[in-house]
Design a protein around this motif. Structure first.
Motif, PDB file in Angstrom:
ATOM      1  N   LYS A   1       4.598   3.671  16.718  1.00 15.15           N
ATOM      2  CA  LYS A   1       4.451   4.088  15.326  1.00 15.15           C
ATOM      3  C   LYS A   1       4.008   5.553  15.247  1.00 15.15           C
ATOM      4  O   LYS A   1       4.473   6.305  14.387  1.00 15.15           O
TER       5      LYS A   1
ATOM      6  N   ARG B   1      -9.628   6.378  12.333  1.00 14.71           N
ATOM      7  CA  ARG B   1      -8.674   6.209  11.231  1.00 14.71           C
ATOM      8  C   ARG B   1      -7.240   6.065  11.736  1.00 14.71           C
ATOM      9  O   ARG B   1      -6.488   5.222  11.252  1.00 14.71           O
TER      10      ARG B   1
ATOM     11  N   ALA C   1       6.028   8.601  13.526  1.00 16.24           N
ATOM     12  CA  ALA C   1       5.374   9.430  12.514  1.00 16.24           C
ATOM     13  C   ALA C   1       5.456  10.907  12.892  1.00 16.24           C
ATOM     14  O   ALA C   1       5.672  11.766  12.031  1.00 16.24           O
TER      15      ALA C   1
ATOM     16  N   GLN D   1      -4.140  15.450  11.557  1.00 15.48           N
ATOM     17  CA  GLN D   1      -3.637  14.375  12.406  1.00 15.48           C
ATOM     18  C   GLN D   1      -2.316  14.741  13.068  1.00 15.48           C
ATOM     19  O   GLN D   1      -2.045  14.303  14.185  1.00 15.48           O
TER      20      GLN D   1
ATOM     21  N   SER E   1       1.281  13.068   3.856  1.00 16.04           N
ATOM     22  CA  SER E   1       0.616  11.836   3.420  1.00 16.04           C
ATOM     23  C   SER E   1       1.626  10.743   3.070  1.00 16.04           C
ATOM     24  O   SER E   1       1.301   9.564   3.132  1.00 16.04           O
TER      25      SER E   1
ATOM     26  N   ASN F   1       1.767   8.599   6.000  1.00 17.39           N
ATOM     27  CA  ASN F   1       0.433   8.189   6.462  1.00 17.39           C
ATOM     28  C   ASN F   1      -0.153   9.090   7.542  1.00 17.39           C
ATOM     29  O   ASN F   1      -0.852   8.631   8.439  1.00 17.39           O
ATOM     30  N   ILE F   2       0.147  10.362   7.457  1.00 19.85           N
ATOM     31  CA  ILE F   2      -0.465  11.362   8.333  1.00 19.85           C
ATOM     32  C   ILE F   2      -1.251  12.299   7.432  1.00 19.85           C
ATOM     33  O   ILE F   2      -0.730  12.797   6.439  1.00 19.85           O
ATOM     34  N   TYR F   3      -2.500  12.531   7.789  1.00 14.15           N
ATOM     35  CA  TYR F   3      -3.357  13.355   6.955  1.00 14.15           C
ATOM     36  C   TYR F   3      -3.773  14.615   7.691  1.00 14.15           C
ATOM     37  O   TYR F   3      -3.521  14.752   8.893  1.00 14.15           O
TER      38      TYR F   3
ATOM     39  N   ASN G   1      -4.595   2.883  11.556  1.00 18.66           N
ATOM     40  CA  ASN G   1      -3.243   2.998  11.002  1.00 18.66           C
ATOM     41  C   ASN G   1      -2.156   2.713  12.035  1.00 18.66           C
ATOM     42  O   ASN G   1      -0.967   2.762  11.710  1.00 18.66           O
TER      43      ASN G   1
END
Length: 115
Positions: free
Chosen positions: A72, A46, A76, A11, A3, A6-8, A50
């Protein structure tokens, strides 16, 4: 840990599958990561918001879309890989080289069963 970039949950699996083969359909991805189509739609929405992926409508079949990694998203995924490596080190801490090898072999068999 993911997180922070920004990876949940889940994902990272989707990003990895796109890294393996970019431009897959939503149904292909849902099948490969074993989630429902509705869950996949939410995840795609989502992740697109992002900036991790982009959804492109198929020009031949307007009802179908293909999902692509963005720059991006690739960055990530790279960070997720580093975090995964750190997590691996913590996970096998205290195991001998033989035990690590055995664990790796067993996990490879499990992964093959899930394909």
């Amino acid at each position: 840990m993911l997180s922070a970039v920004n990876i949940y949950e889940g994902q990272d699996f989707l990003l990895y599958r796109l890294w393996q083969k970019d431009g897959q359909s939503m149904s292909e991805l849902a099948e490969k990561i074993c989630i429902q189509q509705a869950t996949m739609s939410t995840m795609i929405r989502r992740m697109e918001a992002n900036g991790l992926i982009k959804k492109v409508t198929d020009q031949e079949d307007k009802r179908s879309s293909h999902i692509y990694l963005t720059a991006k998203g690739k960055a990530a995924l790279e960070l997720a890989g580093k975090i995964g490596g750190e997590l691996d080190d913590v996970t096998v801490k205290g195991l001998s080289v033989t035990e690590r090898k055995t664990l790796d072999e067993l996990l490879q068999k499990v992964m093959k069963n899930l394909e």
